[in-house]
Design an enzyme around this catalytic site. Structure first.
Site: not given
Ligand SMILES: [Zn+2]
Length: 1019
Positions: A79, A203
């Site tokens: 990520h 996220d």
């Molecule tokens: Zn992030």
């Protein structure tokens, strides 16, 4: 984003979540990287002859499964935030490593190298911005190798947007655009194998229904994410409903999409982080005293078995990644190879776990083939709370000026795209400048950009990038307007400070000034235009040379008092303009003013009358102010009269040491008020400007809050232009400022907020769709993202607020709406950014200015959609360009397309160059199923005036022919029976395909309420 997200979990999962996350946060900051030696990639490795093989990617490339075992899908991913603690470039190149050891280019270098070693290995790439940057720097040999990896499914793209966008504060126009940018690069580079099948929003801090709808309209089969309310996750764990079918639209058919929430966070299991940023032991095999294979395998098997109890099938996904993982992919893959080998070896001893390299799309395909049913979801996943005091509702408002700047950037992008299409700007420089603006607006949708949750230095870098991109694309706008009008040497300058009545182009003189207005909407719009000028005598003419009436309105004294504002211009010319697409207005200063005609247009000051009430009104609206308080008290419009008191109020932000949720501070992510709200009750000073066309009440609320309440003749809404700042901090307290509208409407706890500027969602105070929320934080737990609209109603009346950027909002009492407009916080909230949201300028708190619009309506049998139409106009009002000229300027005939066949409820969402000889056209029905019906019309005239030769229809993003769309269809629990075969969604209507030689009737189109249709037109 790595965070200390300590959600309460009912089950004993701490070893896999809280402690791990906490400890990793420390690792990131203090790991010693001195011994990390990056493997240098050499092209020598590629000398093994690489040819593009027969494509077997996506669902066709999925690994073999064992239906009698628990299939554990290892998902290798990284990520990579495109800016957060470091800027986007610092993360990419790996500079400023004392802040964070992120170096994204090394991730790609090493991952590609490792994938080429073993065809079973797989990797999921999400953020296209970083990948694009890396890929373009590689040799042709390496590019070929990467293509091979994409073709055989080893390198799979998920999400595929330019960034992993936020879902609370983003507008759907920008989300669609940023997917177009990412997916177009993938299509142009890798063909159909580059196209993702699933959304990957690990996220983002809560999840919107509109995002799910966009994924469905792009043809995706599922969406994967992590962050939902901690009580929701507990409930879903208990009910085995972490995976569900999301009905993503109330108006659109075929909008179901599968949604999967991870059981914990998106990190790898505890003890299995093998990257350079971790301290976990590698797997040590062989005849050694410290051989740990048995321990590692036991741990992993226990984890897999434990994880399998939270899902409904014999498939589980195990994330093998985190933020900026795989900076040394060799360590990761070599350990995963061993893990798979030794875990599967246990099968001979009766283990039921089958471990394999996989992808989220392959996981989805596996459970699709099970032919079982799933629970249903209809609302969204807001607000997100990670613990009882940790409602992530502050970021809905954080960095309000940046949020507005991004809207301005999106607005200018739409203007430049349309102008480039009209003027057929296809040269390399124009294309490059437009691409950079597209990419920058895409970047700004990132979940640590538009959210305002990045560090100040990063925010400043975003502002720099956006400013540069706008300035670059101004050339395109100028060159296009020189082609489209008779002003062949016009400057066509934009002014980015018009919100505080400053424009360098007009500040010395507005004599011989041409104001060129660009209307981004499909239909002719009538709006009032404001131009900052000196207090002189003017005459304004339209393109026909006809005199245009205007008024000269003083700039509010509180705006003039803004520190370092250039105060040369203290007035604004205000005139009404009707614009189809482009219109020019010519402004001249009268050297010898005919005072009788010029002066009378200057709106004069009217102090409050001696009566108890002050009234301003026009033909549509009447506002009554209480002279004793200076506040608005009554609004009458649309046949309704209602007591509406508008006030400003301040929440004191909680300031704790963040040791545990009980001590959580209000911060850039989290909104946590300390005590009750304080309404500002001092008498407000009023100044009134009462003209024929515009009426303004200037309110000086206190030393740092002021407002203009404004009516325009013929405009059926009330404008509240607020000015807040510098928010004082000398009392050492954090402050969060709201505007409140209190009415007597009996809303009974119910209110409505928009989802990314599209469909509305019903909210009920203190309640959620699927679970009982924790209401310890009774204010912030009731806050929702308001991207464009919030409203409430009873049987007779409907009160709506439209805003000009995303904000947090709520209805904390019946009849009351509030929006948070600015915040200044002196403590961090320990969600990772490690910096207080304390925006300053010139040594003081940052000043912000913005607008909220009020519409009070009666309730009719069928909703009129007035609010929806207003929303479109407010989102993209006329863009103003300024030039010098000695005479009236005109638009050249036959240069602009003809939109007149489009019904009023059909809007032009996008018109842009798509390739050198193609353009993208996106039309939308802006009303919902309660407001409007199916609309049918013909696009032949539009097609012809766009010089079209062929037209074809695509998925929402513009990159997949609509007739090729095939999405996995899942079945609901409520259906009652298991499906007997696997099923798919295809387009719910016949895609439009036509060419210029065909009959006009072949260009008939039908739009259902809220439907968006995307076309590529070859010229
Ligand atoms: Zn992030």
């Amino acid at each position: 984003m790595i965070l200390r997200d300590k959600a309460i979990r009912k089950h004993s999962v701490k070893e896999y979540s809280d402690n791990k996350i906490l400890s990793r946060f420390v690792f990131v900051h203090f790991v010693d990287m001195k011994n990390f030696r990056v493997i240098t990639f050499t092209c020598a490795l590629l000398s093994l002859s690489i040819k593009r093989s027969e494509a077997a990617c996506g669902f066709e490339s999925c690994p073999e499964l064992d239906k009698d075992k628990i299939n554990v899908h290892l998902i290798a991913h990284s990520h990579d935030d495109v800016g957060w603690l470091k800027t986007v470039d610092q993360y990419y190149y790996g500079t400023e490593n004392q802040i964070h050891r992120g170096r994204v280019e090394r991730i790609f270098d090493t991952v590609i190298h490792e994938l080429l070693k073993n065809s079973k290995r797989r990797f999921v790439q999400v953020e296209i911005l970083f990948f694009f940057k890396w890929y373009n720097d590689q040799s042709e040999d390496l590019k070929l190798a990467v293509k091979k990896l994409v073709d055989n499914g080893q390198l799979e793209f998920a999400g595929g947007g330019w960034t992993m966008n936020d879902e609370a504060t983003t507008h759907y126009q920008s989300i669609i655009d940023q997917y177009n940018v990412g997916l177009k690069f993938l299509r142009d580079t890798f063909g159909s194998c580059g196209r993702p099948n699933i959304g990957w929003q690990l996220d983002s801090f809560g999840h919107s229904r509109e995002m799910a709808s966009i994924f469905a309209q792009m043809g995706y089969s599922g969406e994967f994410f992590t962050r939902i309310d901690f009580m929701d996750k507990i409930t879903r764990n208990d009910e085995l409903s972490l995976e569900m079918i999301w009905q993503s639209s109330e108006s659109l058919s075929n909008s179901d999409i599968f949604a999967a929430v991870s059981q914990g966070h998106y990190s790898e299991p505890l003890g299995f982080c093998f990257d350079v940023l971790c301290y976990d032991d590698p797997i040590i095999d062989g005849n050694r005293f410290d051989n740990n294979v048995q321990f590692k395998v036991n741990t992993f098997l226990n984890y897999s078995t434990w994880l399998s109890q939270w899902v409904r099938s014999n498939h589980v996904m195990v994330s093998m990644g985190e933020d900026f993982r795989f900076q040394n992919a060799e360590i990761n893959f070599s350990n995963m190879d061993k893990l798979i080998k030794y875990v599967n070896a246990r099968q001979s001893k009766g283990s039921r776990v089958n471990l394999l390299y996989s992808t989220p799309a392959c996981y989805l395909k596996a459970i699709h083939q099970l032919e079982q049913t799933w629970p249903n979801k209809t609302q969204d996943f807001f607000p997100y709370a990670s613990n009882i005091h940790d409602a992530w509702t502050g970021y809905y408002t954080s960095r309000p000026t940046q949020k507005r700047f991004i809207r301005d950037g999106n607005h200018f992008l739409q203007v430049v795209k349309q102008l480039s299409t009209f003027a057929n700007l296809t040269g390399p420089q124009h294309t490059n400048d437009l691409d950079i603006l597209r990419q920058t607006i895409g970047l700004m949708q990132h979940h640590d950009a538009i959210t305002g949750t990045e560090r100040q230095a990063v925010a400043s870098d975003y502002d720099r990038l956006l400013t540069d991109a706008i300035v670059g694309a101004e050339t395109n706008a100028r060159d296009a307007l020189r082609i489209l009008t008779n002003l062949t040497t016009g400057e066509f300058t934009s002014c980015l400070k018009l919100n505080i009545s400053v424009c360098a182009f007009t500040q010395e003189s507005a004599n011989n000034l041409v104001v060129t207005l660009f209307n981004s909407l499909a239909h002719t719009s009538t709006q009032y235009v404001r131009v900052p000028v000196k207090n002189e005598s003017y005459v304004i003419a339209d393109e026909m040379g006809r005199e245009v009436t205007f008024e000269l309105v003083p700039v509010p004294s509180d705006v003039l008092a803004i520190q370092h504002r250039s105060n040369i211009t203290q007035h604004e010319l205000v005139f009404k303009a009707s614009v189809q697409k482009i219109a020019n207005f010519y402004v001249r200063v009268l050297s010898s003013p005919k005072s009788s005609s010029a002066k009378k247009r200057i709106l004069g000051y009217q102090g409050p009358s001696d009566d108890n009430e002050l009234v301003i009104q026009n033909s549509l609206i009447k506002l009554v102010f209480d002279n004793s308080t200076g506040k608005l008290k009554t609004v009458a419009m649309n046949g309704v009269t209602e007591n509406i008191e508008q006030t400003f109020a301040i929440y004191k932000g909680y300031w704790g040491d963040n040791q545990g949720t009980v001590n959580r501070s209000s911060g850039s992510y989290i909104f946590r008020p300390d005590g009750d709200i304080k309404e500002l009750s001092d008498k407000i000073d009023l100044t009134v400007y009462n003209g024929d066309r515009v009426q303004e009440v200037h309110q000086h609320v206190n030393e740092w809050i002021s407002q203009v309440i404004r009516l325009y003749d013929g405009v059926n809404r009330v404008e509240f232009e607020w000015l807040v700042g510098p928010i004082p901090a000398n009392d050492n307290s954090s402050k969060e400022i709201v505007t409140r509208f209190k009415s007597d409407i009996s809303s009974n706890g119910v209110f409505y907020t928009d989802s990314n500027g599209r469909e509305m969602l019903q909210r009920k105070r203190n309640e959620r769709e699927d679970f009982d929320p924790d209401l310890t934080e009774k204010v912030s737990a009731n806050y929702y993202p308001v991207t464009t609209r919030i409203s409430l109603k009873d049987e007779k009346k409907h009160m709506t607020l439209l805003n000009d950027r995303a904000q947090g909002g709520s209805s904390l009492q019946d009849g009351m709406l509030e929006l948070m407009i600015h915040r200044r916080l002196l403590s961090d909230d320990w969600c990772g950014v490690a910096e207080a949201l304390n925006e300053t300028q010139f040594g003081k708190g940052l000043v912000a200015r913005g607008k909220v619009y009020l519409i009070l309506n009666n309730i009719t049998e069928k909703a009129t959609g007035t609010e929806s139409l207003n929303q479109k106009e407010l989102h993209l009002p006329f863009w103003k360009f300024f030039s010098k000229s000695n005479s009236v300027a005109t638009v050249l005939p036959n240069k602009l397309p003809d939109f007149t066949d489009l019904p009023q409820s059909i809007n032009l969402l996008t018109l842009e160059p798509y390739s050198s000889d193609e353009i993208l056209l996106r039309l939308e029905h802006v009303m919902n199923h309660n407001e409007s019906n199916v609309l049918s019309f013909n696009v032949r005239t539009l097609f012809d005036t766009l010089a079209g030769q062929e037209i074809r229809e695509t998925t929402l993003d513009g990159n997949l022919p609509l007739d090729e769309m095939k999405r996995l269809k899942f079945h609901h629990d409520v259906d009652g029976t298991d499906p007997s075969k696997v099923e798919y969604f295809t387009s719910s209507h016949k895609p439009l395909t036509a060419n210029a030689s065909m009959a006009n009737s072949d260009f008939n189109v039908t739009f259902y309420p809220m439907q968006i249709r995307t076309f590529i037109i070859k010229r």
